[in-house]
Scaffold this motif. Sequence first.
Motif, mmCIF file in Angstrom:
data_model
loop_
_atom_site.group_PDB
_atom_site.id
_atom_site.type_symbol
_atom_site.label_atom_id
_atom_site.label_comp_id
_atom_site.label_asym_id
_atom_site.label_seq_id
_atom_site.Cartn_x
_atom_site.Cartn_y
_atom_site.Cartn_z
ATOM 1 N N GLY A 144 13.571 -2.189 2.033
ATOM 2 C CA GLY A 144 13.800 -3.392 2.884
ATOM 3 C C GLY A 144 13.203 -4.629 2.215
ATOM 4 N N LEU A 145 11.859 -4.699 2.037
ATOM 5 C CA LEU A 145 11.540 -5.855 1.386
ATOM 6 C C LEU A 145 12.035 -6.658 0.351
ATOM 7 C CD1 LEU A 145 7.550 -4.807 1.810
ATOM 8 C CD2 LEU A 145 9.044 -6.354 3.154
ATOM 9 N N ARG A 146 13.208 -5.758 -0.232
ATOM 10 C CA ARG A 146 13.818 -6.376 -1.534
ATOM 11 C C ARG A 146 15.051 -7.176 -1.139
ATOM 12 N NH1 ARG A 146 15.294 -1.849 -5.272
ATOM 13 N NH2 ARG A 146 15.745 -3.345 -6.517
ATOM 14 N N THR A 147 15.385 -7.077 0.144
ATOM 15 C CA THR A 147 16.610 -7.446 0.484
ATOM 16 C C THR A 147 16.820 -9.049 1.000
ATOM 17 O OG1 THR A 147 16.300 -6.903 2.951
ATOM 18 C CG2 THR A 147 17.137 -5.150 1.569
ATOM 19 N N VAL A 201 0.837 -1.036 -0.008
ATOM 20 C CA VAL A 201 0.017 0.034 0.159
ATOM 21 C C VAL A 201 0.802 1.303 0.183
ATOM 22 C CG1 VAL A 201 -1.937 -1.091 0.967
ATOM 23 C CG2 VAL A 201 -0.262 0.093 2.600
ATOM 24 N N PHE A 202 0.090 2.363 -0.369
ATOM 25 C CA PHE A 202 0.893 3.611 -0.479
ATOM 26 C C PHE A 202 1.513 4.179 0.768
ATOM 27 C CE2 PHE A 202 0.425 8.403 -0.331
ATOM 28 C CZ PHE A 202 1.698 8.344 -1.040
ATOM 29 N N GLN A 203 0.957 3.735 1.902
ATOM 30 C CA GLN A 203 1.469 4.222 3.058
ATOM 31 C C GLN A 203 2.769 3.358 3.725
ATOM 32 O OE1 GLN A 203 -1.694 3.300 2.550
ATOM 33 N NE2 GLN A 203 -3.165 4.765 3.171
ATOM 34 N N LEU A 204 3.035 2.384 2.838
ATOM 35 C CA LEU A 204 4.179 1.556 3.551
ATOM 36 C C LEU A 204 5.405 2.566 3.489
ATOM 37 C CD1 LEU A 204 4.442 -1.500 3.956
ATOM 38 C CD2 LEU A 204 5.284 -1.719 1.863
ATOM 39 N N PRO A 205 6.070 2.749 4.448
ATOM 40 C CA PRO A 205 7.374 3.695 4.622
ATOM 41 C C PRO A 205 8.512 3.075 3.400
ATOM 42 C CG PRO A 205 6.770 2.990 6.551
ATOM 43 C CD PRO A 205 6.015 1.959 5.735
ATOM 44 N N PRO A 206 8.947 4.092 2.864
ATOM 45 C CA PRO A 206 9.919 3.873 1.604
ATOM 46 C C PRO A 206 10.947 2.927 2.028
ATOM 47 C CG PRO A 206 9.245 6.343 1.397
ATOM 48 C CD PRO A 206 8.636 5.680 2.840
#
Length: 570
Positions: free
Chosen positions: A395-398, A385-390
């Motif tokens: 970090g979710l890609r790591t 969602v848009f509210q997910l902190p950048p």
Amino acid sequence: MLRDSIDEGKRLVRLGGDKGLSLAERLSERFHRLTWSTPIHGMRLKGRHPLKLTAVPDDPFLGDVKRGKALLEGTLTFRGESREIATLDLAKPDFSRAFSDYLHSFAWLRDLSTVATRAQATPIAEALMRKWLAVHAEKISEPAWRADLWGRRILFWTAHAPLILSSADLVYRSSVLNTLARGARHIDRGAEKVAPGAPRIAALCGVVAAGLLIAGGDPRRAAVEAALAKGLAVSIFEDGGNVARSPSAQVDMVMLLTALREVYAARQIEAPACIASALASLMPALLGICHGDRDVSSWQGGGPIGADTLDQIIAASGVRTRPLRQARDWGYQRLAAGNVVAIVDAAPPPIARLVEGGCASTLAFELSDGANRIVVNCGGARTGVFQLPPALAEGLRTTAAHSTLIVGDSNSTAIHADGTLGRGVGEVELARQESDAGSRIEASHDGYARRFGFLHRRQMTLTRDGAELRGEDMLLPASKRRKLTATGFAIRFHLGLGIQVSPTADGLAALLRLPGGGLWQFRCRGGMLAVEESVWIDAEGRPRATMQLVVSGESPAGGANVSWAFKRAG
């Protein structure tokens, strides 16, 4: 050899291949985009345009009910981001790229038509259309005129033509149809320059659809269909996976081709064989990365889309098939026994130029027992969602956001500040065996060889009855000539939503209580076990609090070995 037969020999998978854009192709794409503002390109878009469509195809899919109801209330919403239609200023966009793509593709027409009658939907659709035309009809610029968005827009405009072409205002109707024709001409020359994968297929589907639905397009049908066949050939591996290695892109391509098939049906023309062939190839690979809850696993920035949504997509595709167990080029290996499914990422990350938001997930796995996900990856880097902190989204890609081994708190493939993937995993060596005892995978990658001097090797065996998944992670010296030093490592097992964890006193095991009461036991040897907080992105893109098992230790110069097992306990 049958496509779904198990290759039991060793196989080396290298990063790259012939599916990406060459340097010449990338330079050609850049040059083509530079020509958009030239008078010559403007002249190409002029000409006699249609007064009506030759047919109106059906949209084979239902939209999102929540988004549709919000549109009825005057609000455009997408992944937690909202804008009031009445005050929406397209000339000064202040929204995210994901919201922008949703808006410019006109995918919201599907959502609106799902919840509203034609009388209710038409005023809303026309209001948004007029806003879009006022800013973008004449100005050829990105993102509005991006080739893949034009391709999607053509499919949505034609399928939902009654909502945007019912007006008695002839000037408005003419503007819509003229813009449609100009957009089709715009991407006719540029679709084949788009990066392979879902973006190129979206653009090409738009070109083909426009040729079928705009008067005068039939003479070029053979040429555009040939371009589509070529685009599919460079966008889909032989095993049916897409070159971006993205499940969300896989779903996207299935939906695009299914929608294009409806265009042929509307014209009562037989669709080219390449469409049916591509769908027949895409679907087994897609099912191969689905769990027992009938939803996709979390890879390359995506995650679940909802079992009902996926069921609808499968039904609309018309393809009835079994899950693919071994996608050698796409890279996902499926181990299944009884109600238990394990899915392993056994290939390098996607080529950087083929995907935005690629993840360093090599040798990660997910595990499920029926409808319960036991081990997961955090997912959602591109679908949250848009509210997910950048910072969290990145970090979710790591590597640490995936269920695999991490050396020195470092990614197995570098993630640059601009979002692209850098050096790291270049080769994955894979071997798989099937026996009466179960299914066994052994794979290794070189992502830590350059920086730390170690290869990561992972062995996994799922027993024939599905009651146990045994694993072993090894750090092996990559070269005898390099002097190695002790290096810290951690093996992370992110747990599914709702799993309750009870660690044992010896720090080597934990009891996992699944939602609904099922029990699994985890044991390890070669490191110390800790239980930490984690996060998982659900089908609506929302972050959900979960837990993770972390086995940590320090590898001496000679390497390290950690064995572990998940075993059903009740």
